[in-house]
Design a protein around this motif. Structure first.
Motif, PDB file in Angstrom:
ATOM      1  N   ALA A 111      29.839  49.709  42.766  1.00 49.36           N
ATOM      2  CA  ALA A 111      30.700  48.528  42.893  1.00 49.36           C
ATOM      3  C   ALA A 111      29.833  47.305  43.163  1.00 49.36           C
ATOM      4  O   ALA A 111      28.822  47.378  43.873  1.00 49.36           O
ATOM      5  CB  ALA A 111      31.700  48.717  44.030  1.00 49.36           C
ATOM      6  N   TYR A 112      30.252  46.182  42.572  1.00 45.19           N
ATOM      7  CA  TYR A 112      29.513  44.925  42.716  1.00 45.19           C
ATOM      8  C   TYR A 112      30.502  43.805  43.010  1.00 45.19           C
ATOM      9  O   TYR A 112      31.426  43.562  42.235  1.00 45.19           O
ATOM     10  CB  TYR A 112      28.734  44.625  41.433  1.00 45.19           C
ATOM     11  N   VAL A 113      30.311  43.085  44.132  1.00 49.27           N
ATOM     12  CA  VAL A 113      31.198  41.994  44.535  1.00 49.27           C
ATOM     13  C   VAL A 113      30.659  40.708  43.914  1.00 49.27           C
ATOM     14  O   VAL A 113      29.851  39.996  44.524  1.00 49.27           O
ATOM     15  CB  VAL A 113      31.297  41.881  46.069  1.00 49.27           C
ATOM     16  N   ILE A 114      31.110  40.413  42.725  1.00 49.51           N
ATOM     17  CA  ILE A 114      30.598  39.261  41.978  1.00 49.51           C
ATOM     18  C   ILE A 114      31.106  37.933  42.549  1.00 49.51           C
ATOM     19  O   ILE A 114      30.450  36.898  42.430  1.00 49.51           O
ATOM     20  CB  ILE A 114      30.935  39.393  40.474  1.00 49.51           C
ATOM     21  N   SER A 115      32.240  37.944  43.206  1.00 49.08           N
ATOM     22  CA  SER A 115      32.828  36.702  43.716  1.00 49.08           C
ATOM     23  C   SER A 115      32.088  36.137  44.930  1.00 49.08           C
ATOM     24  O   SER A 115      32.372  35.006  45.352  1.00 49.08           O
ATOM     25  CB  SER A 115      34.293  36.923  44.079  1.00 49.08           C
ATOM     26  N   ASP A 116      31.121  36.861  45.490  1.00 51.76           N
ATOM     27  CA  ASP A 116      30.341  36.338  46.614  1.00 51.76           C
ATOM     28  C   ASP A 116      29.190  35.444  46.167  1.00 51.76           C
ATOM     29  O   ASP A 116      28.464  34.894  47.003  1.00 51.76           O
ATOM     30  CB  ASP A 116      29.796  37.478  47.474  1.00 51.76           C
TER      31      ASP A 116
END
Length: 182
Positions: A111-116
């Protein structure tokens, strides 16, 4: 009975670790009783006493099925943005054939939190995580699928048995593979 625990610890300023473990055991107790008749003569709701033939011998079938499993899982995080999950569940079931053993269900996800990131337009979409996962799950066989069974019969008063279920000493669960992207 269900138990789960997690031990979380930062490995460094940018890498985190969360190790989880647990187990579960459940037992289903059932009792099935049957009696039947046929040859209903007229209108109305059919009941056991309204059949043209006397009700047959009642059949009483109590059975118990037990399932037990353990799991291990590791989640490694990098800068609270990227997360790798690896896990394994191992199950045993009283319905598994005597020659089968235990079933293993591995899983993995990223999983990758791109919105950060600064470039993400939070004014119109506040949070966004990209995720992909792969894993297995299973469904236990029927309680009596591993057993060879026989039906009692009588021919002119001579008792005998007819084959009923073949049985399979190597029967295991239905195994399903799943891929998720989102």
């Amino acid at each position: 009975i269900d138990y789960a625990g997690t031990f979380s610890k930062p490995i460094s300023e940018t890498i985190s670790s969360a190790f989880s473990w647990g187990g579960q055991i459940f037992r289903d107790n059932h009792r099935r009783t049957e009696v039947s008749t046929n040859d209903f003569a007229g209108p109305g709701v059919p009941t056991l006493s309204s059949g043209g033939r006397a009700p047959g011998q009642p059949t009483d079938v109590p059975y118990t099925q037990t399932n037990a499993g353990i799991f291990l899982q590791e989640v490694i995080g990098y800068q609270d943005l990227l997360f790798l999950t690896l896990g394994l569940r191992v199950d045993g079931n009283s319905a598994f054939g005597d020659d089968f053993g235990l079933e293993r269900y591995p899983k993995a996800s990223l999983a990758y939190v791109i919105s950060d990131h600064e470039f993400w337009p939070t004014s119109w979409w506040e949070t966004m995580k990209l995720r992909g996962a792969f894993g297995y799950s299973g469904k236990a066989p029927g309680t009596f699928d591993k057993l060879r069974t026989w039906s009692p019969v009588s021919d002119d008063g001579v008792p005998a048995f007819n084959p009923r279920d073949v049985g399979n000493s190597a029967v295991g669960p239905e195994r399903t593979r799943e891929v998720e992207v989102g």
